[in-house]
Design a protein around this motif. Structure first.
Motif, PDB file in Angstrom:
ATOM      1  N   TRP A   1      21.143 -13.628   7.305  1.00 19.71           N
ATOM      2  CA  TRP A   1      19.897 -14.249   5.821  1.00 19.71           C
ATOM      3  C   TRP A   1      19.088 -13.010   4.860  1.00 19.71           C
ATOM      4  N   LEU A   2      20.395 -13.336   3.945  1.00 17.87           N
ATOM      5  CA  LEU A   2      19.510 -12.215   2.634  1.00 17.87           C
ATOM      6  C   LEU A   2      18.405 -11.457   2.158  1.00 17.87           C
ATOM      7  N   PRO A   3      17.321 -12.469   2.219  1.00 17.32           N
ATOM      8  CA  PRO A   3      15.810 -12.163   2.209  1.00 17.32           C
ATOM      9  C   PRO A   3      15.111 -11.600   3.169  1.00 17.32           C
ATOM     10  N   SER A   4      15.530 -11.889   4.520  1.00 18.22           N
ATOM     11  CA  SER A   4      14.949 -11.195   5.761  1.00 18.22           C
ATOM     12  C   SER A   4      14.433  -9.387   5.409  1.00 18.22           C
ATOM     13  N   ALA A   5      15.343  -9.122   5.086  1.00 21.36           N
ATOM     14  CA  ALA A   5      14.960  -7.049   4.898  1.00 21.36           C
ATOM     15  C   ALA A   5      13.676  -6.916   4.122  1.00 21.36           C
ATOM     16  N   LEU A   6      13.503  -8.200   3.155  1.00 32.89           N
ATOM     17  CA  LEU A   6      12.705  -7.694   2.367  1.00 32.89           C
ATOM     18  C   LEU A   6      11.533  -8.735   3.410  1.00 32.89           C
ATOM     19  N   VAL A   7      11.349  -9.766   3.975  1.00 32.84           N
ATOM     20  CA  VAL A   7      10.262 -10.376   4.145  1.00 32.84           C
ATOM     21  C   VAL A   7      10.183  -9.822   5.400  1.00 32.84           C
ATOM     22  N   GLY A   8      11.230  -8.781   6.528  1.00 36.22           N
ATOM     23  CA  GLY A   8      10.357  -8.219   7.712  1.00 36.22           C
ATOM     24  C   GLY A   8       9.380  -7.104   7.235  1.00 36.22           C
ATOM     25  N   SER A   9       9.608  -6.327   6.167  1.00 36.78           N
ATOM     26  CA  SER A   9       9.202  -6.068   5.575  1.00 36.78           C
ATOM     27  C   SER A   9       7.878  -6.199   5.313  1.00 36.78           C
ATOM     28  N   LEU A  10       7.566  -7.229   4.850  1.00 43.03           N
ATOM     29  CA  LEU A  10       6.078  -8.072   4.583  1.00 43.03           C
ATOM     30  C   LEU A  10       5.418  -8.370   5.105  1.00 43.03           C
ATOM     31  N   LEU A  11       6.292  -8.711   6.694  1.00 42.98           N
ATOM     32  CA  LEU A  11       5.302  -9.450   7.125  1.00 42.98           C
ATOM     33  C   LEU A  11       5.048  -7.966   8.090  1.00 42.98           C
ATOM     34  N   VAL A  12       5.801  -7.082   8.557  1.00 40.11           N
ATOM     35  CA  VAL A  12       5.152  -5.355   8.767  1.00 40.11           C
ATOM     36  C   VAL A  12       3.767  -5.263   8.625  1.00 40.11           C
ATOM     37  N   ASP A  13       3.660  -5.138   6.385  1.00 35.88           N
ATOM     38  CA  ASP A  13       3.291  -5.068   5.828  1.00 35.88           C
ATOM     39  C   ASP A  13       1.708  -5.621   5.957  1.00 35.88           C
ATOM     40  N   THR A  14       1.681  -7.140   6.102  1.00 32.40           N
ATOM     41  CA  THR A  14       0.551  -7.876   6.849  1.00 32.40           C
ATOM     42  C   THR A  14      -0.111  -7.245   8.214  1.00 32.40           C
ATOM     43  N   VAL A  15       0.490  -6.629   9.360  1.00 29.92           N
ATOM     44  CA  VAL A  15       0.332  -5.730   9.971  1.00 29.92           C
ATOM     45  C   VAL A  15      -0.980  -4.505   9.500  1.00 29.92           C
ATOM     46  N   ARG A  16      -0.485  -3.910   8.458  1.00 26.62           N
ATOM     47  CA  ARG A  16      -0.914  -2.733   7.339  1.00 26.62           C
ATOM     48  C   ARG A  16      -2.419  -3.357   7.231  1.00 26.62           C
TER      49      ARG A  16
ATOM     50  N   THR B   1      -0.529  -2.622  -1.419  1.00 25.77           N
ATOM     51  CA  THR B   1       0.911  -3.434  -1.479  1.00 25.77           C
ATOM     52  C   THR B   1       1.537  -2.524  -1.662  1.00 25.77           C
ATOM     53  N   MET B   2       1.598  -1.942  -2.235  1.00 24.75           N
ATOM     54  CA  MET B   2       2.497  -1.204  -2.951  1.00 24.75           C
ATOM     55  C   MET B   2       4.166  -0.592  -1.989  1.00 24.75           C
ATOM     56  N   TYR B   3       3.031  -0.349  -1.230  1.00 23.08           N
ATOM     57  CA  TYR B   3       4.788   0.190  -0.072  1.00 23.08           C
ATOM     58  C   TYR B   3       5.696  -0.169   0.427  1.00 23.08           C
ATOM     59  N   THR B   4       5.737  -2.044   0.420  1.00 13.51           N
ATOM     60  CA  THR B   4       6.644  -2.293   0.321  1.00 13.51           C
ATOM     61  C   THR B   4       8.207  -2.201  -0.574  1.00 13.51           C
TER      62      THR B   4
ATOM     63  N   LEU C   1      -5.592 -11.535   3.545  1.00 15.22           N
ATOM     64  CA  LEU C   1      -3.765 -11.671   3.753  1.00 15.22           C
ATOM     65  C   LEU C   1      -2.769 -12.146   2.941  1.00 15.22           C
ATOM     66  N   PHE C   2      -3.177 -13.164   1.976  1.00 18.65           N
ATOM     67  CA  PHE C   2      -2.544 -14.701   1.571  1.00 18.65           C
ATOM     68  C   PHE C   2      -2.516 -13.571   0.451  1.00 18.65           C
ATOM     69  N   PHE C   3      -2.787 -13.116   0.089  1.00 18.73           N
ATOM     70  CA  PHE C   3      -3.428 -12.843  -1.399  1.00 18.73           C
ATOM     71  C   PHE C   3      -1.886 -11.136  -1.299  1.00 18.73           C
ATOM     72  N   SER C   4      -2.453 -11.029  -0.834  1.00 21.22           N
ATOM     73  CA  SER C   4      -1.436  -9.205  -0.774  1.00 21.22           C
ATOM     74  C   SER C   4      -0.243  -9.508  -0.154  1.00 21.22           C
ATOM     75  N   PHE C   5      -0.104 -10.705   0.001  1.00 18.46           N
ATOM     76  CA  PHE C   5       0.937 -11.087   0.871  1.00 18.46           C
ATOM     77  C   PHE C   5       1.977 -11.100  -1.000  1.00 18.46           C
ATOM     78  N   SER C   6       1.691 -12.256  -1.605  1.00 17.97           N
ATOM     79  CA  SER C   6       1.572 -13.138  -3.001  1.00 17.97           C
ATOM     80  C   SER C   6       1.962 -11.399  -3.724  1.00 17.97           C
ATOM     81  N   ILE C   7       0.712 -10.389  -3.944  1.00 17.68           N
ATOM     82  CA  ILE C   7       1.361 -10.048  -4.928  1.00 17.68           C
ATOM     83  C   ILE C   7       2.390  -8.560  -3.954  1.00 17.68           C
TER      84      ILE C   7
END
Length: 279
Positions: free
Chosen positions: A124-139, A99-102, A173-179
């Motif tokens: 939208w300001l958080p989009s750079a963060l949210v987009g990376s987090l969504l791809v990490d969910t794929v990982r 989960t550290m890769y974002t 996946l939900f827990f990993s997204f949160s952490i």
């Protein structure tokens, strides 16, 4: 000739003014499209540097084989029985540790100057963060698929059936997204990626190894059981084991959502505050 030249120049100037000063402006992207754009950027990194997928393909295989066959006989007396106990825990440990890769990606963007460019874009300001987090969910999903596929080849069977396995992966996946929000916060604060990796190691190593991933907490000393019982990783492992083996309780699942919600409520706003005010 001069008159013709002047007329042509006026026409070109008029076309230029129309192109530059047109009253029609493109609509700004909505939050969804901007998140997808930043997510595709992260996917392109994987496309051009495929070795980034080692942590979701090779490492899960090494972890599962090593712990099953090195410690299964010593701890449980049977590698087959230990696999039934171990696989849900190894699944949680493997996904939690990547989960550290974002945070690492954000830290690299800050050091390279791309971070400042993103903050000036009309999106939208958080989009750079949210987009990376969504791809990490794929990982995370890829790591889960590799782990479960190998587990079934080795003999793992989930008494909870397909629905139990899918629910277990979903809660992981939900827990990993949160952490992941914890590492985005540290990714903005830390001065180098090496510092961030060391910090994540110092946090995740005790959380994953001093937990119920490998052994039943009842076999541990009393003073250590207290830490294991409140360890977020242990709380997640209890729910995942319960869902996979068909004996999960509502209390176990609710506690995972409570812990995940606490991570999001604390670190998501903190990340956005630091993101806006980073100098």
């Amino acid at each position: 000739m001069d008159t013709v030249h002047d007329d042509r120049q006026e026409v070109r100037d008029e076309h230029l003014r129309e192109a530059v000063a047109s009253s029609e402006r493109p609509k700004p992207p909505n939050a969804f499209s901007s998140c997808m754009t930043f997510g595709s950027r992260s996917l392109l990194r994987i496309k051009h540097i495929p070795e980034q997928l080692f942590d979701v393909t090779v490492f899960p295989i090494i972890f599962l084989l090593m712990f099953t066959y090195l410690f299964g006989g010593a701890i449980a007396g049977s590698t087959a029985e230990y696999l039934q106990f171990l696989l849900p825990g190894i699944l949680v440990m493997t996904v939690a540790q990547i989960t550290m890769y974002t945070g690492l990606d954000i830290n690299n963007d800050i050091r390279k100057g791309i971070f400042d460019r993103f903050r000036t874009l009309p999106v939208w300001l958080p989009s750079a963060l949210v987009g990376s987090l969504l791809v990490d969910t794929v990982r995370y999903t890829g790591a889960s698929a590799v782990m479960l596929g190998l587990g079934y080849i080795l003999g793992f069977r989930a008494d909870g059936g397909l629905l139990g396995v899918l629910a277990a992966v979903g809660i992981v996946l939900f827990f990993s997204f949160s952490i992941s929000w914890v590492w985005t916060t540290l990714g903005i604060i830390m001065r180098s990626d090496k510092s961030l990796m060391m910090a994540s190691f110092m946090v995740m190593f005790p959380l994953t190894f001093v937990s119920n991933v490998f052994v039943d907490p009842n076999t541990l000393p009393g003073w250590l059981q207290g830490f294991v019982d409140v360890n977020p990783i242990s709380i997640l492992v209890d729910a995942v084991r319960g869902l996979m083996h068909g004996h999960a309780t509502i209390e176990q699942i609710v506690w995972v959502f409570i812990v995940s919600g606490i991570f999001i409520l604390i670190f998501a706003p903190l990340t956005m505050y630091l993101y806006r005010n980073k100098k």
